[in-house]
Design a protein around this motif. Sequence first.
Motif, short mmCIF file in Angstrom:
data_model
loop_
_atom_site.label_atom_id
_atom_site.label_comp_id
_atom_site.label_asym_id
_atom_site.label_seq_id
_atom_site.Cartn_x
_atom_site.Cartn_y
_atom_site.Cartn_z
N GLY A 20 0.78 -1.23 0.00
CA GLY A 20 0.00 0.00 0.00
C GLY A 20 0.80 1.27 0.00
O GLY A 20 0.28 2.35 0.29
N VAL A 21 2.08 1.20 -0.34
CA VAL A 21 2.92 2.40 -0.39
C VAL A 21 2.53 3.22 -1.62
O VAL A 21 2.46 2.68 -2.73
N PRO A 22 2.26 4.50 -1.49
CA PRO A 22 1.86 5.34 -2.64
C PRO A 22 2.92 5.35 -3.73
O PRO A 22 4.12 5.28 -3.46
N HIS A 23 2.46 5.44 -4.99
CA HIS A 23 3.38 5.42 -6.12
C HIS A 23 4.37 6.58 -6.06
O HIS A 23 5.52 6.43 -6.47
N GLU A 24 3.92 7.74 -5.58
CA GLU A 24 4.81 8.89 -5.50
C GLU A 24 6.00 8.60 -4.59
O GLU A 24 7.14 8.99 -4.88
N GLN A 25 5.73 7.92 -3.47
CA GLN A 25 6.83 7.60 -2.56
C GLN A 25 7.76 6.54 -3.15
O GLN A 25 8.97 6.60 -2.96
N ILE A 26 7.17 5.58 -3.87
CA ILE A 26 8.00 4.56 -4.52
C ILE A 26 8.91 5.21 -5.55
O ILE A 26 10.11 4.90 -5.65
N ASP A 27 8.33 6.13 -6.34
CA ASP A 27 9.13 6.83 -7.35
C ASP A 27 10.27 7.61 -6.71
O ASP A 27 11.40 7.63 -7.21
N GLY A 28 9.98 8.26 -5.59
CA GLY A 28 11.03 8.99 -4.89
C GLY A 28 12.11 8.07 -4.35
O GLY A 28 13.30 8.41 -4.36
N TYR A 29 11.68 6.90 -3.88
CA TYR A 29 12.62 5.89 -3.38
C TYR A 29 13.56 5.44 -4.50
O TYR A 29 14.78 5.37 -4.32
N VAL A 30 12.98 5.18 -5.68
CA VAL A 30 13.78 4.76 -6.83
C VAL A 30 14.76 5.85 -7.24
O VAL A 30 15.95 5.59 -7.52
N GLU A 31 14.29 7.10 -7.26
CA GLU A 31 15.17 8.20 -7.66
C GLU A 31 16.31 8.38 -6.67
O GLU A 31 17.42 8.79 -7.05
N GLY A 32 16.05 8.10 -5.39
CA GLY A 32 17.13 8.16 -4.41
C GLY A 32 18.21 7.13 -4.70
O GLY A 32 19.41 7.42 -4.60
N PRO A 84 42.22 2.34 -6.81
CA PRO A 84 41.42 2.74 -5.66
C PRO A 84 39.96 2.42 -5.88
O PRO A 84 39.46 2.45 -7.00
N SER A 85 39.28 2.08 -4.79
CA SER A 85 37.88 1.71 -4.88
C SER A 85 37.02 2.96 -5.02
O SER A 85 37.31 4.01 -4.47
N ALA A 86 35.94 2.82 -5.78
CA ALA A 86 34.98 3.90 -5.89
C ALA A 86 34.26 4.08 -4.56
O ALA A 86 34.03 3.12 -3.82
N VAL A 87 33.90 5.32 -4.27
CA VAL A 87 33.19 5.59 -3.02
C VAL A 87 31.77 5.05 -3.13
O VAL A 87 31.07 5.33 -4.10
N ARG A 88 31.37 4.27 -2.16
CA ARG A 88 30.02 3.70 -2.18
C ARG A 88 29.06 4.64 -1.47
O ARG A 88 29.19 4.90 -0.28
N ALA A 89 28.10 5.13 -2.21
CA ALA A 89 27.12 6.04 -1.63
C ALA A 89 26.13 5.27 -0.78
O ALA A 89 25.85 4.09 -1.02
N GLU A 90 25.59 5.94 0.22
CA GLU A 90 24.62 5.29 1.09
C GLU A 90 23.28 5.18 0.39
O GLU A 90 22.78 6.14 -0.21
N ARG A 91 22.68 3.99 0.43
CA ARG A 91 21.39 3.79 -0.21
C ARG A 91 20.30 4.48 0.61
O ARG A 91 20.24 4.37 1.83
N PRO A 92 19.36 5.18 -0.07
CA PRO A 92 18.28 5.83 0.67
C PRO A 92 17.28 4.83 1.21
O PRO A 92 17.00 3.81 0.57
N ALA A 93 16.76 5.09 2.38
CA ALA A 93 15.72 4.24 2.97
C ALA A 93 14.37 4.79 2.59
O ALA A 93 14.19 5.99 2.38
N LEU A 94 13.39 3.89 2.48
CA LEU A 94 12.03 4.31 2.17
C LEU A 94 11.36 4.79 3.45
O LEU A 94 11.32 4.09 4.46
N ARG A 95 10.84 6.00 3.39
CA ARG A 95 10.12 6.56 4.55
C ARG A 95 8.65 6.66 4.20
O ARG A 95 8.26 7.38 3.26
N VAL A 96 7.82 5.89 4.90
CA VAL A 96 6.38 5.88 4.63
C VAL A 96 5.72 6.88 5.56
O VAL A 96 5.84 6.80 6.79
N VAL A 97 5.02 7.84 4.97
CA VAL A 97 4.38 8.89 5.75
C VAL A 97 2.88 8.63 5.80
O VAL A 97 2.23 8.48 4.74
N SER A 98 2.30 8.53 6.98
CA SER A 98 0.86 8.30 7.14
C SER A 98 0.14 9.64 7.32
O SER A 98 0.67 10.56 7.94
N VAL A 99 -1.04 9.71 6.74
CA VAL A 99 -1.86 10.94 6.91
C VAL A 99 -3.26 10.54 7.39
O VAL A 99 -3.66 9.40 7.27
#
Length: 309
Positions: free
Chosen positions: A184-196, A294-309
């Motif tokens: 039930g996660v909104p598509h907008e939040q999923i899209d933001g998660y993917v873009e992160g 030298p190894s490439a710097v590994r960026a931190e993966r974004p976590a999904l934050r579910v906001v309830s309203v």
Amino acid sequence: MRILVATDFSPRSQRAVRRAGILAGQSGGGVILMHVVEGAGAREVARDVCEAQRMTVELVTVVPELFRVECRALVVAGALPDAVLDAATAREADLIVVGAPLRGTARDPGRMVRNLIRSAPCPVLVVNRPAAGPYARVMLPVDLTDASARALRSAASLGLADDAHVTVVHAFEVLGKPKLSGFGVPHEQIDGYVEGWRSSFAEEVEAFLGAEDLAGRDWVRRVEEGRADEVIANLAARTCSELLVMGTHARTGIRRALLGSVTEAVLSVGGADVLVVPPPRSGADSRLDRPGRPSAVRAERPALRVVSV
């Protein structure tokens, strides 16, 4: 650059011969035009070797791309792909060029090409396209591993990316995404998660190129969501890429029999030419191998934050 091109005098190997001539002309290198005669009877083999020698010399005189290139003919009796591998090793070839195998034939030339790539002492160029001139559009798929680093260095050292429009692409899949809609996660939040995730991988790609001293190159960067083989095939078609450059991973035991699912898939699709860069042989002093990279710097993966309203 020493280029060994294998020919069986078929139209598909004619494309490989022409491409080898173009590459040699660009680099000021030479071409070894090789044909392998297979057979059981000594008399028949000797006769076929003589005929193949005549045809090979004739080929040098009729292929325009070979006119201004140092070219030597080599005809041997033996078995494929071992004879090609032996010749490439003995003559210290920088590149092996072969025509893409025909599909749907009773004999499986595709298996011989894959076996050649698995054991090759140098990069192998599999030619699918008619050779009309230098490569104009090149794609470099990267998975941020040493295999991709070798592929980048090989493309640079062979001059394949000097005058071409180059696209560097990294494919990624988002952890847990298929289950998010079901929760039930909104598509907008999923899209933001993917873009992160896309943003974090874009940082890694830039750091990866920087570690190889390639960040300053005027190359297009693409970070695409999806399975690697599908992303590469679709983007290559959309950008009209003429050449894909891919590295294979070092494997041992049973896994040595595999090229890797992505490379296998890309080779089976056809369309663009594919340069496959194998790992250095065990104990070999490869010019393309830099253990201290030298190894490439590994960026931190974004976590999904579910906001309830």
